[in-house]
Design a protein around this motif. Structure first.
Motif, PDB file in Angstrom:
ATOM      1  N   THR A  25      37.394-109.611  73.645  1.00 47.91           N
ATOM      2  CA  THR A  25      38.462-110.114  74.515  1.00 47.91           C
ATOM      3  C   THR A  25      39.820-110.137  73.835  1.00 47.91           C
ATOM      4  O   THR A  25      40.846-110.051  74.523  1.00 47.91           O
ATOM      5  CB  THR A  25      38.129-111.518  75.032  1.00 47.91           C
ATOM      6  OG1 THR A  25      37.913-112.377  73.917  1.00 47.91           O
ATOM      7  CG2 THR A  25      36.913-111.512  75.920  1.00 47.91           C
ATOM      8  N   GLU A  26      39.847-110.252  72.530  1.00 47.87           N
ATOM      9  CA  GLU A  26      41.135-110.291  71.820  1.00 47.87           C
ATOM     10  C   GLU A  26      41.806-108.924  71.788  1.00 47.87           C
ATOM     11  O   GLU A  26      43.003-108.801  72.031  1.00 47.87           O
ATOM     12  CB  GLU A  26      40.944-110.824  70.410  1.00 47.87           C
ATOM     13  CG  GLU A  26      40.552-112.290  70.375  1.00 47.87           C
ATOM     14  CD  GLU A  26      40.337-112.808  68.968  1.00 47.87           C
ATOM     15  OE1 GLU A  26      40.694-112.102  67.998  1.00 47.87           O
ATOM     16  OE2 GLU A  26      39.804-113.918  68.845  1.00 47.87           O
ATOM     17  N   THR A  27      41.037-107.883  71.477  1.00 45.89           N
ATOM     18  CA  THR A  27      41.604-106.529  71.383  1.00 45.89           C
ATOM     19  C   THR A  27      41.399-105.735  72.671  1.00 45.89           C
ATOM     20  O   THR A  27      41.948-104.644  72.804  1.00 45.89           O
ATOM     21  CB  THR A  27      40.963-105.755  70.220  1.00 45.89           C
ATOM     22  OG1 THR A  27      39.556-105.622  70.466  1.00 45.89           O
ATOM     23  CG2 THR A  27      41.208-106.447  68.890  1.00 45.89           C
ATOM     24  N   GLU A  28      40.614-106.284  73.576  1.00 39.86           N
ATOM     25  CA  GLU A  28      40.260-105.607  74.836  1.00 39.86           C
ATOM     26  C   GLU A  28      39.680-104.222  74.563  1.00 39.86           C
ATOM     27  O   GLU A  28      40.131-103.215  75.107  1.00 39.86           O
ATOM     28  CB  GLU A  28      41.438-105.570  75.793  1.00 39.86           C
ATOM     29  CG  GLU A  28      41.837-106.936  76.289  1.00 39.86           C
ATOM     30  CD  GLU A  28      42.802-106.902  77.459  1.00 39.86           C
ATOM     31  OE1 GLU A  28      43.396-105.850  77.737  1.00 39.86           O
ATOM     32  OE2 GLU A  28      42.937-107.954  78.101  1.00 39.86           O
TER      33      GLU A  28
END
Length: 65
Positions: free
Chosen positions: A59-62
């Motif tokens: 979710t942070e870097t998608e």
């Protein structure tokens, strides 16, 4: 009353709704975020199948990892 491969709506109904929503300044029936999430899920399924392993979503870097 729908059959496999046949629907009772116009072939371009989704696209028409999108353009009408832009013209009227309102939310389309399928918001962008929903389309994005569905696309990510499909891409993850394909990647998992091709790699022969389970994949995860960062979710942070998608990104699919």
């Amino acid at each position: 009353a729908e059959r496999v491969g046949r629907a009772s709506h116009l072939p371009h109904a989704h696209m028409e709704n999108f353009f009408d929503s832009i013209r009227a300044g309102r939310e389309p029936l399928c918001p962008f975020e929903v389309g994005y999430r569905v696309t990510v899920a499909c891409l993850m399924a394909v990647e998992s199948y091709r790699a022969g392993r389970t994949v995860r979503w960062n979710t942070e870097t998608e990104e699919i990892v």
